[in-house]
Design an enzyme around this catalytic site. Structure first.
Site, PDB file in Angstrom:
ATOM      1  N   CYS A  96      -0.487   2.526  11.711  1.00  0.00           N
ATOM      2  CA  CYS A  96      -1.475   2.107  10.705  1.00  0.00           C
ATOM      3  C   CYS A  96      -2.584   1.301  11.403  1.00  0.00           C
ATOM      4  O   CYS A  96      -2.293   0.416  12.212  1.00  0.00           O
ATOM      5  CB  CYS A  96      -0.811   1.253   9.632  1.00  0.00           C
ATOM      6  SG  CYS A  96      -2.037   0.614   8.460  1.00  0.00           S
ATOM      7  N   HIS A 124      12.504  -5.523  13.086  1.00  0.00           N
ATOM      8  CA  HIS A 124      11.687  -4.568  12.332  1.00  0.00           C
ATOM      9  C   HIS A 124      10.868  -3.751  13.335  1.00  0.00           C
ATOM     10  O   HIS A 124      10.331  -4.315  14.295  1.00  0.00           O
ATOM     11  CB  HIS A 124      10.762  -5.317  11.367  1.00  0.00           C
ATOM     12  CG  HIS A 124      10.050  -4.404  10.415  1.00  0.00           C
ATOM     13  ND1 HIS A 124       8.902  -3.730  10.762  1.00  0.00           N
ATOM     14  CD2 HIS A 124      10.326  -4.031   9.141  1.00  0.00           C
ATOM     15  CE1 HIS A 124       8.508  -2.991   9.734  1.00  0.00           C
ATOM     16  NE2 HIS A 124       9.356  -3.148   8.742  1.00  0.00           N
ATOM     17  N   GLU A 126       7.945  -2.600  13.366  1.00  0.00           N
ATOM     18  CA  GLU A 126       6.575  -3.094  13.602  1.00  0.00           C
ATOM     19  C   GLU A 126       6.597  -4.293  14.555  1.00  0.00           C
ATOM     20  O   GLU A 126       5.741  -4.417  15.443  1.00  0.00           O
ATOM     21  CB  GLU A 126       5.911  -3.496  12.281  1.00  0.00           C
ATOM     22  CG  GLU A 126       4.489  -3.989  12.503  1.00  0.00           C
ATOM     23  CD  GLU A 126       3.856  -4.578  11.249  1.00  0.00           C
ATOM     24  OE1 GLU A 126       4.154  -4.103  10.140  1.00  0.00           O
ATOM     25  OE2 GLU A 126       3.059  -5.526  11.401  1.00  0.00           O
ATOM     26  N   CYS A 194      -2.383  -7.443   5.593  1.00  0.00           N
ATOM     27  CA  CYS A 194      -2.547  -6.161   4.894  1.00  0.00           C
ATOM     28  C   CYS A 194      -2.859  -6.310   3.398  1.00  0.00           C
ATOM     29  O   CYS A 194      -2.109  -6.930   2.654  1.00  0.00           O
ATOM     30  CB  CYS A 194      -1.268  -5.369   5.085  1.00  0.00           C
ATOM     31  SG  CYS A 194      -1.171  -4.002   3.974  1.00  0.00           S
ATOM     32  N   SER A 223      10.932  -2.774   4.181  1.00  0.00           N
ATOM     33  CA  SER A 223      10.886  -4.241   4.083  1.00  0.00           C
ATOM     34  C   SER A 223       9.906  -4.686   3.002  1.00  0.00           C
ATOM     35  O   SER A 223      10.117  -5.682   2.330  1.00  0.00           O
ATOM     36  CB  SER A 223      10.614  -4.862   5.451  1.00  0.00           C
ATOM     37  OG  SER A 223       9.297  -5.180   5.647  1.00  0.00           O
TER      38      SER A 223
HETATM   39  S1  SF4 Z   1       1.617  -1.665   4.181  1.00  0.00           S
HETATM   40 FE1  SF4 Z   1      -0.379  -2.233   5.069  1.00  0.00          FE
HETATM   41  S2  SF4 Z   1      -0.012  -2.328   7.280  1.00  0.00           S
HETATM   42 FE2  SF4 Z   1       1.719  -1.206   6.370  1.00  0.00          FE
HETATM   43  S3  SF4 Z   1       1.118   0.944   6.491  1.00  0.00           S
HETATM   44 FE3  SF4 Z   1       0.422   0.202   4.488  1.00  0.00          FE
HETATM   45  S4  SF4 Z   1      -1.723  -0.435   4.814  1.00  0.00           S
HETATM   46 FE4  SF4 Z   1      -0.742  -0.282   6.834  1.00  0.00          FE
END
Ligand code: SF4
Length: 307
Positions: A96, A124, A126, A194, A223
């Site tokens: 992302c 996690h 990420e 985000c 999550s």
């Molecule tokens: S939640 Fe936010 S950071 Fe995660 S994929 Fe969606 S837009 Fe991207």
């Protein structure tokens, strides 16, 4: 019985882009297309793409030399990028753009000589990716207690970055504690966290004021879905997380007049509709309303190899 849907709910722009990346890759390159980790944390999405020729793997060792390989929306470490290059894989990066932005922030702080602190959940995907994207040691902070244990001197040059799927409200307390211990610490504008996470969390908080029971639709390993359940529970509303209509239990809504429904950013809207259809089938007459909330108009471009 009255059902009120949260707005916004379900897919965010990053998830749409990641799924579109795999779908376009299957069209362009034909099956199989390999995907490192679940493209997004949702069983239905993974099963659907799997049926169309995507092969999900935990590590690049499981991908044949030269194969088309998609990195998931959560991002990967530099080591994984390097391994992919060495193995001659054709990489399509569905990280992302908001996660990539956090990577960039971390690298910028490290280049300026700051010790970097990452606010996030250990393990996690990420967080693992972000830890491996900053070419300097990064200290993970998960709780206020972790802040108290940080080993840095009071005047150390420090910067923080945050996991995207934590909302502004989640991180506020930790950031305040960091600033109290280290007034010189720098970090990105909290509005950088985000938009989709924050909007879904704000919407569920608001919806909790109007309902007796909350149903949160999404996979157990998502999550951001889990966080929506936690928020509703903290507020004191009876809340249940379910993958789809098949997991719904009639006793959850016994005595309830108004049911709230929301879904995590990785949950297809079809699963929300599946839950509503099940509610109607099992409980009879159901009216559906949407609680007005933020309209999202964000979209991200596909990886340039697919445009
Ligand atoms: S939640 Fe936010 S950071 Fe995660 S994929 Fe969606 S837009 Fe991207």
């Amino acid at each position: 019985m009255r059902v009120i849907l949260a707005q916004p709910r379900s897919f965010c722009a990053g998830v749409v882009r990641a799924i579109d990346t795999v779908e376009r890759a299957l069209e362009f390159h034909r099956a199989p297309v390999y995907v490192r980790h679940e493209i997004v944390h949702n069983r239905h999405v993974v099963e659907d793409l799997g049926a169309r020729g995507a092969i999900f793997v935990d590590e690049l060792d499981d991908v044949p030399e030269g194969a088309v390989t998609v990195f998931s929306a959560h991002g990967v470490s530099r080591a994984v990028e390097n391994e992919a290059r060495e193995r001659g894989l054709q990489i399509l990066d569905a990280t992302c753009p908001l996660v990539a932005k956090v990577h960039e922030q971390g690298r910028r702080y490290a280049a300026k000589g700051y010790s970097v602190i990452l606010i996030g959940h250990a393990g996690h995907p990420e967080v693992i990716g972000t830890l491996g994207q900053v070419p300097a040691p990064v200290t993970l902070v998960q709780t206020l207690a972790d802040v108290a244990k940080l080993p840095f001197a009071g005047d150390a040059p420090l910067a923080y970055i945050t996991q995207t799927t934590l909302g502004v409200d989640d991180t506020r307390g930790i950031i305040e504690a960091l600033k109290q211990r280290y007034p010189q610490i720098v970090g990105p504008d909290t509005r950088d966290i985000c938009y989709a996470t924050q909007n879904r969390q704000t919407a569920v908080r608001e919806l909790c004021r109007h309902v007796d029971v909350m149903l949160i639709v999404g996979s157990k390993n998502s999550s951001n879905t889990r966080r929506l359940w936690e928020i509703a529970t903290e507020v004191g509303v009876r809340s249940h997380q379910l993958e789809d209509g098949s997991e719904f239990r009639t006793e959850w809504v016994n005595g309830a007049e108004t049911i709230g429904i929301t879904a995590g950013a990785s949950t297809p809207e079809a699963m929300v509709q599946d839950v509503i259809a099940t509610l109607k089938r099992l409980t009879g007459n159901v009216s559906i309303d949407v609680l007005p909330g933020k309209q999202e108009r964000v979209s991200f471009r596909l990886p340039q190899e697919l445009v």
